[in-house]
Motif scaffolding. Structure first.
Motif, PDB file in Angstrom:
ATOM      1  N   VAL A 140       1.001  -0.972   0.180  1.00 29.05           N
ATOM      2  CA  VAL A 140       0.251  -0.312   0.103  1.00 29.05           C
ATOM      3  C   VAL A 140       0.962   1.456   0.221  1.00 29.05           C
ATOM      4  CG1 VAL A 140      -1.730   1.772   1.441  1.00 29.05           C
ATOM      5  CG2 VAL A 140      -1.583  -1.062   0.694  1.00 29.05           C
ATOM      6  N   THR A 141       1.732   1.155   0.939  1.00 31.45           N
ATOM      7  CA  THR A 141       2.805   2.597   0.766  1.00 31.45           C
ATOM      8  C   THR A 141       3.790   2.889  -0.099  1.00 31.45           C
ATOM      9  OG1 THR A 141       3.861   1.917   2.606  1.00 31.45           O
ATOM     10  CG2 THR A 141       2.538   2.228   3.394  1.00 31.45           C
ATOM     11  N   ARG A 142       3.644   1.844  -1.255  1.00 27.01           N
ATOM     12  CA  ARG A 142       5.308   1.220  -2.009  1.00 27.01           C
ATOM     13  C   ARG A 142       5.275   3.237  -2.850  1.00 27.01           C
ATOM     14  NH1 ARG A 142       4.324  -3.243  -4.672  1.00 27.01           N
ATOM     15  NH2 ARG A 142       6.008  -4.092  -2.926  1.00 27.01           N
ATOM     16  N   PRO A 143       3.298   3.104  -2.884  1.00 24.71           N
ATOM     17  CA  PRO A 143       3.650   5.794  -3.951  1.00 24.71           C
ATOM     18  C   PRO A 143       4.334   6.049  -2.995  1.00 24.71           C
ATOM     19  CG  PRO A 143       1.758   3.887  -4.413  1.00 24.71           C
ATOM     20  CD  PRO A 143       2.426   3.323  -3.247  1.00 24.71           C
ATOM     21  N   LEU A 144       4.335   6.230  -1.923  1.00 21.05           N
ATOM     22  CA  LEU A 144       5.396   6.666  -0.991  1.00 21.05           C
ATOM     23  C   LEU A 144       6.720   6.358  -1.406  1.00 21.05           C
ATOM     24  CD1 LEU A 144       3.500   7.168   2.192  1.00 21.05           C
ATOM     25  CD2 LEU A 144       2.692   8.743   0.343  1.00 21.05           C
ATOM     26  N   ASP A 145       7.628   5.254  -0.638  1.00 21.45           N
ATOM     27  CA  ASP A 145       8.758   5.367  -0.959  1.00 21.45           C
ATOM     28  C   ASP A 145       9.053   4.992  -2.369  1.00 21.45           C
ATOM     29  OD1 ASP A 145       8.448   4.039   1.327  1.00 21.45           O
ATOM     30  OD2 ASP A 145       8.036   1.361   0.870  1.00 21.45           O
ATOM     31  N   ALA A 146       8.727   5.392  -2.777  1.00 18.30           N
ATOM     32  CA  ALA A 146       9.099   5.298  -4.564  1.00 18.30           C
ATOM     33  C   ALA A 146       9.238   7.461  -4.832  1.00 18.30           C
ATOM     34  CB  ALA A 146       7.681   5.047  -5.705  1.00 18.30           C
ATOM     35  N   GLY A 147       8.054   8.201  -3.995  1.00 19.91           N
ATOM     36  CA  GLY A 147       8.310   9.058  -4.165  1.00 19.91           C
ATOM     37  C   GLY A 147       9.893   9.715  -3.081  1.00 19.91           C
ATOM     38  N   LEU A 148       9.511   9.207  -2.111  1.00 17.28           N
ATOM     39  CA  LEU A 148      11.321   9.436  -1.439  1.00 17.28           C
ATOM     40  C   LEU A 148      12.321   9.169  -1.802  1.00 17.28           C
ATOM     41  CD1 LEU A 148       9.503   8.052   1.890  1.00 17.28           C
ATOM     42  CD2 LEU A 148       9.706  10.411   1.159  1.00 17.28           C
ATOM     43  N   ARG A 149      12.210   8.362  -2.546  1.00 16.67           N
ATOM     44  CA  ARG A 149      12.905   7.820  -3.705  1.00 16.67           C
ATOM     45  C   ARG A 149      13.651   8.854  -4.149  1.00 16.67           C
ATOM     46  NH1 ARG A 149      11.644   3.125  -2.875  1.00 16.67           N
ATOM     47  NH2 ARG A 149      10.835   2.204  -4.642  1.00 16.67           N
ATOM     48  N   ARG A 172      -1.496  10.748   5.874  1.00 18.16           N
ATOM     49  CA  ARG A 172      -3.313  11.280   6.448  1.00 18.16           C
ATOM     50  C   ARG A 172      -4.179  11.509   5.327  1.00 18.16           C
ATOM     51  NH1 ARG A 172       0.966  15.767   9.513  1.00 18.16           N
ATOM     52  NH2 ARG A 172       1.193  14.743  10.770  1.00 18.16           N
ATOM     53  N   VAL A 173      -4.096  11.887   4.922  1.00 21.03           N
ATOM     54  CA  VAL A 173      -4.668  12.453   3.481  1.00 21.03           C
ATOM     55  C   VAL A 173      -5.334  11.195   3.145  1.00 21.03           C
ATOM     56  CG1 VAL A 173      -5.085  13.667   1.054  1.00 21.03           C
ATOM     57  CG2 VAL A 173      -3.920  14.724   2.532  1.00 21.03           C
ATOM     58  N   ALA A 174      -4.366  10.038   2.949  1.00 17.57           N
ATOM     59  CA  ALA A 174      -4.814   9.060   2.263  1.00 17.57           C
ATOM     60  C   ALA A 174      -5.748   7.986   3.284  1.00 17.57           C
ATOM     61  CB  ALA A 174      -3.360   7.511   2.101  1.00 17.57           C
ATOM     62  N   TRP A 175      -5.937   8.395   4.651  1.00 13.31           N
ATOM     63  CA  TRP A 175      -6.773   7.900   5.634  1.00 13.31           C
ATOM     64  C   TRP A 175      -7.676   8.432   5.730  1.00 13.31           C
ATOM     65  CZ3 TRP A 175      -6.347   3.863   9.579  1.00 13.31           C
ATOM     66  CH2 TRP A 175      -5.523   3.344   9.334  1.00 13.31           C
ATOM     67  N   THR A 176      -7.754  10.409   5.539  1.00 11.64           N
ATOM     68  CA  THR A 176      -9.102  10.495   5.554  1.00 11.64           C
ATOM     69  C   THR A 176      -9.933  10.427   4.123  1.00 11.64           C
ATOM     70  OG1 THR A 176      -7.970  12.788   5.937  1.00 11.64           O
ATOM     71  CG2 THR A 176      -9.935  13.635   4.814  1.00 11.64           C
ATOM     72  N   GLU A 202      -4.649   2.208  -3.628  1.00 11.42           N
ATOM     73  CA  GLU A 202      -5.487   3.817  -4.810  1.00 11.42           C
ATOM     74  C   GLU A 202      -5.497   4.729  -4.035  1.00 11.42           C
ATOM     75  OE1 GLU A 202      -8.607   0.281  -4.426  1.00 11.42           O
ATOM     76  OE2 GLU A 202      -6.625   0.310  -4.053  1.00 11.42           O
ATOM     77  N   THR A 203      -6.083   4.775  -3.259  1.00 13.99           N
ATOM     78  CA  THR A 203      -6.297   6.077  -2.100  1.00 13.99           C
ATOM     79  C   THR A 203      -5.323   6.515  -1.911  1.00 13.99           C
ATOM     80  OG1 THR A 203      -6.079   4.391  -0.362  1.00 13.99           O
ATOM     81  CG2 THR A 203      -8.106   4.822  -0.609  1.00 13.99           C
ATOM     82  N   VAL A 204      -4.154   6.085  -1.837  1.00 13.54           N
ATOM     83  CA  VAL A 204      -2.363   6.836  -1.446  1.00 13.54           C
ATOM     84  C   VAL A 204      -2.165   6.730  -3.072  1.00 13.54           C
ATOM     85  CG1 VAL A 204      -0.129   5.966  -0.788  1.00 13.54           C
ATOM     86  CG2 VAL A 204      -1.652   4.418   0.570  1.00 13.54           C
ATOM     87  N   GLU A 205      -2.003   6.886  -3.662  1.00 10.61           N
ATOM     88  CA  GLU A 205      -1.771   7.575  -5.054  1.00 10.61           C
ATOM     89  C   GLU A 205      -3.234   8.535  -5.282  1.00 10.61           C
ATOM     90  OE1 GLU A 205      -3.483   4.120  -7.748  1.00 10.61           O
ATOM     91  OE2 GLU A 205      -0.408   3.064  -7.527  1.00 10.61           O
ATOM     92  N   SER A 206      -4.134   8.803  -4.373  1.00 16.76           N
ATOM     93  CA  SER A 206      -4.883   9.659  -4.633  1.00 16.76           C
ATOM     94  C   SER A 206      -4.514  10.967  -3.983  1.00 16.76           C
ATOM     95  CB  SER A 206      -6.650   9.363  -4.697  1.00 16.76           C
ATOM     96  OG  SER A 206      -6.873   8.725  -5.472  1.00 16.76           O
TER      97      SER A 206
END
Length: 503
Positions: A449-458, A472-476, A489-493
């Motif tokens: 689920v968090t892979r898109p965040l890891d990619a953005g950090l790298r 936090r936005v993903a939880w909302t 998909e919510t993390v990507e959004s």
């Protein structure tokens, strides 16, 4: 003649009151009045106001040496709210007022030269401090009775003149009592259906309201940025009693508390002009530091329209309150704290010339970059949602099927209720308040689920703070969709609303 008496009043430090004991000693020297206990200029001048008010009220002023001491002596006392207590204390020391009638009684109010009692700021926090200290009775100017009625557990009385107070202390008359707490007349918020088009921005506004997130809108003039910002208050829940009372206390100190319906449960909406000063934005001023726009927007919305026109020093001053939810104003006598947990909504044009369409822009590329470059990276990193407003190209059919405020508010309330239930045992109310470490450790999501965040950090597209805010936005977004936990998909959004196309 020789005598000693004491009375009680309250000093303010920010929105916190501290009970002050006033002592009067008469005799032992040449006639004169000596005021000790760190009074400011306004309080030091009270000697003349109090003497004139006593004489013009038909009472005799002691023609001896009078020493007035305000304790604690190390606390700076400011303002004119001590006048009434000083006058009664002097008269009690001179034998004109029984000391027993002043015991456990707080006296607040400024005296006019003819003995009239004038209203003062900060009555509400003063009464809260008096109640916390265990005092039982309070006398305030009659004009502030609606504000004083907000505090229960005290016997509150209102007076128009010093003569009325003295007659009441003698048991000859009855003072006015506060009526029931007045509720402000309900005002229907502007409807979200009035905004034409802009589906992305409308969705971003809904997410911001549901999670308490900060929002940046960038677009040409006339696309509805201000209209959208003004409609977010209709999506927010009513303030709970504690927050409403705290907001009323801030307004009272600032002198912004309305007479009709001082206790408002509607989330505040504060929109300072870009020419505002630092003191007006975050608080300050000479002498007593007063609350600014960020504190007046506590538990509500701070809207900065044309935010790129604000001075960089003003924008950067928002970084600390955005993180900590309070403003600390340092003065020589100490630091004053004001609550400032607000939701920031920013709106900006894409460039200085601000054409109706990008094709008509005459700004060089460097000028465009410099214009929005006034929003620094650290500030933008604290903004959870960014959205681009597009020019309106047609009027026909744009309003068809647009959701109303009531429809969107129902989804927002459901999402907020889900978040509040999830975080209740930890003391958080919205997703925006949850610390990043808590999300990562106590409520971890699968790596898929968090892979898109890891990619953005790298890739350097996200900072660690930005990744936490996207989480936090993903939880909302998950709460709005009725999910128990965010999905990929919510993390990507959430990352879609953090991209740099709007900044």
């Amino acid at each position: 003649m020789a005598g000693l008496a004491r009375a009680w009043s309250v000093a303010l430090r920010g929105v916190d009151g501290q009970v002050v004991e006033i002592e009067a000693a008469i005799g032992g020297g040449l006639p004169g009045v000596h005021l000790v206990g760190l009074p400011d200029a306004a309080l030091h001048e009270s000697k003349d106001r109090v003497r004139a008010a006593v004489v013009n009220s038909g009472r005799t002023w002691p023609n001896e040496r009078i020493v007035l001491a305000l304790s604690p002596a190390t606390l700076r006392k400011t303002g004119s709210a001590f006048d009434l207590a000083l006058a009664c204390c002097v008269l009690a020391a001179g034998g004109a007022v029984a000391q027993a009638t002043l015991d456990r009684t707080v006296l607040l109010g400024e005296l006019a030269l003819d003995g009239r009692l004038r209203p003062v700021r900060g009555v509400l926090p003063c009464l809260l401090a008096a109640r916390a200290t265990g005092l039982e009775r309070v006398v305030v100017p009659a004009a502030t009775l609606p504000e004083a009625a907000l505090v229960d557990g005290l016997d509150v009385f209102g007076a128009d003149t010093l003569s009325d107070v003295l007659a009441w202390l003698a048991g000859d008359v009855a003072l006015r009592r506060p009526g029931p707490v007045a509720a402000g007349a309900p005002v229907a918020p502007p409807d979200l259906a009035d905004v034409m088009g802009q589906p992305d921005a409308r969705h971003a506004l809904e997410v911001a309201a549901a999670g308490g997130h900060h929002l940046l809108m960038v677009g040409p003039p006339g696309t509805g940025k201000t209209m959208l910002a003004q409609r977010i208050t209709g999506l927010l829940p009513e303030l709970d009693p504690d927050d409403a009372l705290q907001l009323a206390a801030i307004r009272s100190v600032a002198g912004r508390l309305p007479d009709d319906g001082p206790l408002s449960t509607v989330a505040p909406f504060v929109a300072p002009h870009h020419s505002t000063s630092m003191a007006a934005l975050v608080g300050g001023g000479s002498g007593t530091a007063r609350p600014g726009a960020v504190s007046l927007a506590h538990r509500g919305i701070l809207f900065l329209d044309e935010c790129a026109e604000f001075g960089p020093h003003l924008l950067e001053s928002l970084r600390t309150p955005l993180e900590e939810g309070e403003v600390r104003l340092a003065r020589a006598e100490g630091t004053v704290r004001y609550p400032a947990r607000f939701q920031l909504i920013l709106a900006a044009n894409p460039c200085p010339c601000a054409p109706a369409h990008d094709r008509d822009c005459v700004c060089p590329s460097l000028a465009r970059r410099r214009y929005l470059g006034r929003l620094s990276g650290p500030l933008l990193d604290r903004v959870d949602l960014r959205t681009r407003m597009l020019p309106v190209t047609a009027l026909t059919g744009l309003g068809d099927g647009a959701e109303s405020t009531a429809t969107v508010r129902a989804r927002v309330q459901a999402a907020r209720a889900a978040a509040a239930a999830r975080w209740a045992e930890h003391g958080w109310r919205t997703n925006a308040e949850v610390p990043g470490p808590a999300l990562r450790t106590r409520f971890p999501l699968p790596r898929s689920v968090t892979r898109p965040l890891d990619a953005g950090l790298r890739a350097g597209e996200l900072t660690a703070r930005g990744a936490d805010r996207a989480l936090r936005v993903a939880w909302t977004l998950g709460d709005l969709a009725g999910l128990d936990r965010p999905r990929r998909e919510t993390v990507e959004s959430a990352l879609y609303f953090r991209d740099r196309r709007a900044a």
